[in-house]
Design a protein around this motif. Structure first.
Motif, PDB file in Angstrom:
ATOM      1  N   ILE A  43       2.489   9.640   4.374  1.00 56.88           N
ATOM      2  CA  ILE A  43       3.690   8.808   4.432  1.00 56.88           C
ATOM      3  C   ILE A  43       3.379   7.594   5.289  1.00 56.88           C
ATOM      4  N   CYS A  44       3.980   6.471   4.937  1.00 53.76           N
ATOM      5  CA  CYS A  44       3.784   5.264   5.731  1.00 53.76           C
ATOM      6  C   CYS A  44       4.923   4.292   5.436  1.00 53.76           C
ATOM      7  N   THR A  45       4.876   3.151   6.097  1.00 56.23           N
ATOM      8  CA  THR A  45       5.875   2.103   5.909  1.00 56.23           C
ATOM      9  C   THR A  45       5.167   0.812   5.541  1.00 56.23           C
ATOM     10  N   GLU A  46       5.647   0.163   4.501  1.00 55.29           N
ATOM     11  CA  GLU A  46       5.104  -1.123   4.084  1.00 55.29           C
ATOM     12  C   GLU A  46       6.120  -2.210   4.400  1.00 55.29           C
ATOM     13  N   GLU A  47       5.612  -3.348   4.811  1.00 60.96           N
ATOM     14  CA  GLU A  47       6.483  -4.504   5.042  1.00 60.96           C
ATOM     15  C   GLU A  47       6.415  -5.396   3.811  1.00 60.96           C
ATOM     16  N   ARG A  81       7.929   4.791  -3.576  1.00 57.24           N
ATOM     17  CA  ARG A  81       8.477   4.051  -2.437  1.00 57.24           C
ATOM     18  C   ARG A  81       9.991   4.109  -2.469  1.00 57.24           C
ATOM     19  N   GLY A  82      10.563   3.997  -1.285  1.00 59.67           N
ATOM     20  CA  GLY A  82      12.009   3.872  -1.157  1.00 59.67           C
ATOM     21  C   GLY A  82      12.771   5.046  -1.728  1.00 59.67           C
ATOM     22  N   THR A  96      11.309  -6.895   4.814  1.00 62.12           N
ATOM     23  CA  THR A  96      11.979  -5.609   4.991  1.00 62.12           C
ATOM     24  C   THR A  96      10.936  -4.504   4.992  1.00 62.12           C
ATOM     25  N   ASN A  97      11.253  -3.404   5.641  1.00 63.67           N
ATOM     26  CA  ASN A  97      10.359  -2.250   5.673  1.00 63.67           C
ATOM     27  C   ASN A  97      10.761  -1.262   4.588  1.00 63.67           C
ATOM     28  N   VAL A  98       9.760  -0.757   3.865  1.00 60.55           N
ATOM     29  CA  VAL A  98       9.990   0.208   2.801  1.00 60.55           C
ATOM     30  C   VAL A  98       9.092   1.413   3.054  1.00 60.55           C
ATOM     31  N   SER A  99       9.676   2.607   3.023  1.00 58.25           N
ATOM     32  CA  SER A  99       8.903   3.830   3.201  1.00 58.25           C
ATOM     33  C   SER A  99       8.156   4.158   1.918  1.00 58.25           C
ATOM     34  N   THR A 100       6.944   4.715   2.060  1.00 56.37           N
ATOM     35  CA  THR A 100       6.143   5.120   0.909  1.00 56.37           C
ATOM     36  C   THR A 100       5.613   6.529   1.127  1.00 56.37           C
TER      37      THR A 100
END
Length: 92
Positions: free
Chosen positions: A66-70, A37-38, A79-83
């Motif tokens: 790929i996705c985004t986690e809150e 992540r991140g 905050t949104n974090v890319s994974t």
């Protein structure tokens, strides 16, 4: 997929994760998933490429998700974090 086939990428040096993937492959596992992540996403891509190009040439990238986690912090702010998940599979 069993939990032991997953390598979580963090802030350690890249070669530590490369060693973890190569060790799992040598133990008979045909598939490994790299998760990051991140800021560790670029390190996960580096691990996949080093394993493929230097150590296990017959390994291929099977899938990339790929996705985004809150994520909600201690102060209640989200905050949104890319994974990313990179699935590596060895051709038999």
């Amino acid at each position: 997929m069993p939990e032991e086939n997953i390598v979580y990428i963090g802030s350690k040096p890249v070669m530590n994760y490369v060693l973890a993937v190569v060790t799992q492959m040598n133990s008979g596992v045909s598939e490994v998933i790299l998760k990051a992540r991140g800021r560790a996403i670029s390190r996960a891509v580096d691990v996949a490429e080093i394993v493929r190009n230097r150590f296990i040439p017959d390994m291929d990238v099977q899938n990339i998700d790929i996705c985004t986690e809150e994520i909600v912090g201690n102060d209640g702010v989200s905050t949104n974090v890319s994974t990313i998940e990179i699935q590596l599979k060895k051709d038999n």
